[in-house]
Design a protein around this motif. Structure first.
Motif, mmCIF file in Angstrom:
data_model
loop_
_atom_site.group_PDB
_atom_site.id
_atom_site.type_symbol
_atom_site.label_atom_id
_atom_site.label_comp_id
_atom_site.label_asym_id
_atom_site.label_seq_id
_atom_site.Cartn_x
_atom_site.Cartn_y
_atom_site.Cartn_z
ATOM 1 N N VAL A 171 0.849 -1.307 -0.041
ATOM 2 C CA VAL A 171 -0.026 -0.071 -0.054
ATOM 3 C C VAL A 171 0.946 1.173 0.033
ATOM 4 N N VAL A 172 0.591 2.169 -0.944
ATOM 5 C CA VAL A 172 1.475 3.165 -1.021
ATOM 6 C C VAL A 172 0.411 4.548 -0.663
ATOM 7 N N SER A 173 1.117 5.467 -0.108
ATOM 8 C CA SER A 173 0.721 6.796 0.144
ATOM 9 C C SER A 173 1.519 8.001 -0.264
ATOM 10 N N LYS A 174 1.326 9.318 -0.049
ATOM 11 C CA LYS A 174 1.896 10.505 -0.053
ATOM 12 C C LYS A 174 3.358 10.664 0.687
ATOM 13 N N ASP A 175 3.342 9.823 1.573
ATOM 14 C CA ASP A 175 4.447 9.925 2.486
ATOM 15 C C ASP A 175 5.460 9.077 2.150
ATOM 16 N N SER A 176 6.585 9.398 1.212
ATOM 17 C CA SER A 176 7.767 8.517 0.588
ATOM 18 C C SER A 176 8.393 7.807 1.734
ATOM 19 N N LYS A 177 8.532 8.392 2.943
ATOM 20 C CA LYS A 177 9.339 7.676 3.952
ATOM 21 C C LYS A 177 8.754 6.507 4.522
ATOM 22 N N ARG A 178 7.092 6.880 4.735
ATOM 23 C CA ARG A 178 6.694 5.670 5.108
ATOM 24 C C ARG A 178 6.588 4.798 4.306
ATOM 25 N N ASP A 179 6.293 4.887 2.950
ATOM 26 C CA ASP A 179 5.981 3.851 1.925
ATOM 27 C C ASP A 179 7.495 3.013 1.925
ATOM 28 N N ARG A 180 8.492 3.901 1.949
ATOM 29 C CA ARG A 180 9.858 2.803 2.095
ATOM 30 C C ARG A 180 9.925 2.180 3.272
ATOM 31 N N GLU A 181 9.538 2.421 4.437
ATOM 32 C CA GLU A 181 9.595 1.610 5.519
ATOM 33 C C GLU A 181 8.431 0.421 5.337
ATOM 34 N N ASN A 182 7.263 0.650 4.836
ATOM 35 C CA ASN A 182 6.368 -0.263 4.607
ATOM 36 C C ASN A 182 6.823 -1.358 3.541
ATOM 37 N N LEU A 183 7.478 -0.943 2.218
ATOM 38 C CA LEU A 183 7.949 -1.833 1.588
ATOM 39 C C LEU A 183 9.287 -2.665 2.188
ATOM 40 N N ARG A 184 10.035 -1.977 3.188
ATOM 41 C CA ARG A 184 11.110 -2.590 3.852
ATOM 42 C C ARG A 184 10.682 -3.767 4.729
ATOM 43 N N ARG A 185 9.603 -3.263 5.514
ATOM 44 C CA ARG A 185 9.060 -4.235 6.490
ATOM 45 C C ARG A 185 8.273 -5.659 5.674
ATOM 46 N N ASN A 186 7.622 -5.176 4.717
ATOM 47 C CA ASN A 186 6.877 -6.287 3.754
ATOM 48 C C ASN A 186 7.810 -7.476 3.258
ATOM 49 N N LEU A 187 8.703 -6.772 2.628
ATOM 50 C CA LEU A 187 9.808 -7.594 2.094
ATOM 51 C C LEU A 187 10.530 -8.580 3.117
#
Length: 241
Positions: A171-187
């Protein structure tokens, strides 16, 4: 009760009637692959079912199946998640069950990587308690990652495809820092799920390969792919990459 018997008893279990009818269509219309047909035959043998009688019992019960099919992608995925929970009820996804699931999923317009994604996202969700989901996903993985019969490159490609699927479903949002963290965590969670499969790790070790290292390397490659050169980790261009 095995999944094929549950499908056959769908007359009294309305929530699985669509699966029964889709399976009947797959057998009757000749559009499935030879591997899928072989899997259906194998299921019949394992369950002691006469294949010709199976065809007769199923044929003719699916005239209105297209009208019954969930109309949206979200509804179809929800239906298929319920089938994954059914498959994993005994803590194991047998190859024949996975093939049967693929037949149903293909009739709903989903491809192989969609299937991988659904299994990954469903088995690592709260739908399963304890380590049941991990065990189900581990057995499912055996259909895609096989160190004895596949080359290192082929196994790496399979791993990369799964990580790519995780990335495109983050899931992505307009917050790139949060998006990066979400991707890192999911992977990272996907890698952790892989590494719960001690049998698979041993199989790789037996042919001289470090599965943990391979998984982590492919995880990092995909992370870099989706975070390098973008303000947001996943834009429309990267979704189509």
């Amino acid at each position: 009760m095995s999944i094929i018997n549950r499908f056959l008893s769908a007359v009294t279990e309305p929530e699985f009637k669509l699966a029964r009818d889709l399976t009947a269509m797959a057998i009757a219309d000749g559009e499935v692959t030879p591997e899928e047909k072989e899997a259906m035959s194998t299921i019949c043998k394992l369950e002691g079912i006469d294949e010709s009688k199976l065809l007769v019992s199923l044929r003719g019960g699916y005239e209105n199946v297209k009208n019954e099919m969930p109309s949206s992608r979200e509804e179809r995925e929800g239906y298929l998640r319920n089938l994954i929970k059914l498959i994993g009820a005994d803590g194991y996804a047998a190859p024949q069950e996975v093939y049967l699931f693929q037949i149903v999923a293909s009739k709903m317009g989903l491809n192989q990587m969609d299937v991988v994604s659904l299994f990954l996202l469903t088995t690592t969700h709260e739908y399963f308690t304890g380590d049941t989901g991990i065990r189900v996903f581990a057995s499912f993985l055996e259909n895609y990652i096989a160190p004895i019969v596949k080359s290192e490159m082929a196994n790496r490609e399979s791993l990369r495809s799964i990580y790519n699927t995780v990335a495109t479903h983050t899931v992505v949002s307009k917050d790139s820092k949060r998006d990066r963290e979400n991707l890192r965590r999911n992977l990272a969670h996907t890698t952790a799920t892989f590494l719960e499969n001690t049998i698979l790790i041993k199989e790789f070790a037996d042919v001289g390969l470090d599965f943990a290292m391979m998984a982590k390397q492919e995880e990092m490659k995909v992370y870099k792919k989706y975070t390098t050169g973008y303000n947001s980790i996943i834009g429309e261009d990267s979704l189509n990459a």
